[in-house]
Design a protein around this motif. Sequence first.
Motif, PDB file in Angstrom:
ATOM      1  N   GLY A 251      39.868  90.600 -20.063  1.00 43.45           N
ATOM      2  CA  GLY A 251      39.088  89.446 -20.504  1.00 43.45           C
ATOM      3  C   GLY A 251      38.069  89.003 -19.475  1.00 43.45           C
ATOM      4  N   LEU A 252      38.475  88.938 -18.221  1.00 43.06           N
ATOM      5  CA  LEU A 252      37.559  88.487 -17.165  1.00 43.06           C
ATOM      6  C   LEU A 252      36.413  89.476 -16.957  1.00 43.06           C
ATOM      7  N   PHE A 253      36.734  90.763 -16.862  1.00 46.04           N
ATOM      8  CA  PHE A 253      35.667  91.757 -16.693  1.00 46.04           C
ATOM      9  C   PHE A 253      34.711  91.749 -17.882  1.00 46.04           C
TER      10      PHE A 253
ATOM     11  N   ASN B 175      29.665  90.681 -20.410  1.00 50.61           N
ATOM     12  CA  ASN B 175      29.060  90.057 -21.582  1.00 50.61           C
ATOM     13  C   ASN B 175      28.138  88.919 -21.188  1.00 50.61           C
ATOM     14  N   GLY B 176      28.491  88.188 -20.136  1.00 53.22           N
ATOM     15  CA  GLY B 176      27.624  87.113 -19.664  1.00 53.22           C
ATOM     16  C   GLY B 176      26.261  87.644 -19.267  1.00 53.22           C
ATOM     17  N   PHE B 177      26.267  88.711 -18.495  1.00 53.96           N
ATOM     18  CA  PHE B 177      24.987  89.291 -18.059  1.00 53.96           C
ATOM     19  C   PHE B 177      24.226  89.939 -19.210  1.00 53.96           C
ATOM     20  N   LEU B 178      24.910  90.791 -19.975  1.00 55.74           N
ATOM     21  CA  LEU B 178      24.239  91.478 -21.083  1.00 55.74           C
ATOM     22  C   LEU B 178      23.803  90.505 -22.174  1.00 55.74           C
TER      23      LEU B 178
ATOM     24  N   VAL C 296      33.399  83.332 -20.717  1.00 53.36           N
ATOM     25  CA  VAL C 296      34.675  83.246 -20.001  1.00 53.36           C
ATOM     26  C   VAL C 296      35.733  82.596 -20.892  1.00 53.36           C
ATOM     27  N   VAL C 297      35.389  81.474 -21.508  1.00 54.10           N
ATOM     28  CA  VAL C 297      36.347  80.784 -22.379  1.00 54.10           C
ATOM     29  C   VAL C 297      36.725  81.677 -23.553  1.00 54.10           C
ATOM     30  N   ASP C 298      35.732  82.266 -24.191  1.00 53.08           N
ATOM     31  CA  ASP C 298      35.968  83.140 -25.341  1.00 53.08           C
ATOM     32  C   ASP C 298      36.878  84.309 -24.982  1.00 53.08           C
TER      33      ASP C 298
ATOM     34  N   ILE D  23      40.606  83.223 -24.096  1.00 51.46           N
ATOM     35  CA  ILE D  23      41.352  82.907 -25.317  1.00 51.46           C
ATOM     36  C   ILE D  23      41.671  84.197 -26.066  1.00 51.46           C
ATOM     37  N   SER D  24      40.691  85.077 -26.160  1.00 52.22           N
ATOM     38  CA  SER D  24      40.889  86.363 -26.826  1.00 52.22           C
ATOM     39  C   SER D  24      41.970  87.187 -26.122  1.00 52.22           C
ATOM     40  N   ALA D  25      41.957  87.190 -24.796  1.00 54.09           N
ATOM     41  CA  ALA D  25      42.956  87.943 -24.036  1.00 54.09           C
ATOM     42  C   ALA D  25      44.363  87.407 -24.293  1.00 54.09           C
ATOM     43  N   LEU D  26      44.513  86.095 -24.307  1.00 51.26           N
ATOM     44  CA  LEU D  26      45.835  85.516 -24.535  1.00 51.26           C
ATOM     45  C   LEU D  26      46.318  85.750 -25.970  1.00 51.26           C
ATOM     46  N   LEU D  27      45.412  85.658 -26.937  1.00 50.68           N
ATOM     47  CA  LEU D  27      45.792  85.958 -28.324  1.00 50.68           C
ATOM     48  C   LEU D  27      46.156  87.434 -28.484  1.00 50.68           C
TER      49      LEU D  27
END
Length: 153
Positions: free
Chosen positions: A78-80, A85-88, A133-135, A138-142
Amino acid sequence: MALCGLVPGVLCAFLSNLVLSISTHSTLLFSVCHISTAIIAALVFICEDSSIINDDKAKRFHGKKPHGYSIESFLWAGLFSAIINGFLGNAIADLVFSVKPERPSANVVFQGIYVAFHNLTFANNFGGFVENVVDKMISALLSLLFYKVGKVR
């Protein structure tokens, strides 16, 4: 889908972005972001697989069973993904939308950052990064939750 492997993950990423580009005012260019997420997650899980295999060999020697994927793998994926995704995503948003958020719901975050810093480019880029980051967390935990539930069955 990255748990199923690289090809299913990339296919799911592209098809989901295709649906988004048809059903919303997004663009197919954001497929790059979704595909990078699938690739990064698959690489994290491949690394975890090699770790599990090594742990399995050691644990079989000591009579214990392997543990499966850890929460750390999901959070690292999720973090990577959020960073890439932030940059792209920001680069695509800058290019396609001329530093305007593509969704009306993003306006609140975008405007709040702009009011604080008075820099349109920074507001767009930082807002996109925070949203990613938030998205992704949350996606990683789900994903971890669904993995654990599916593994039990």
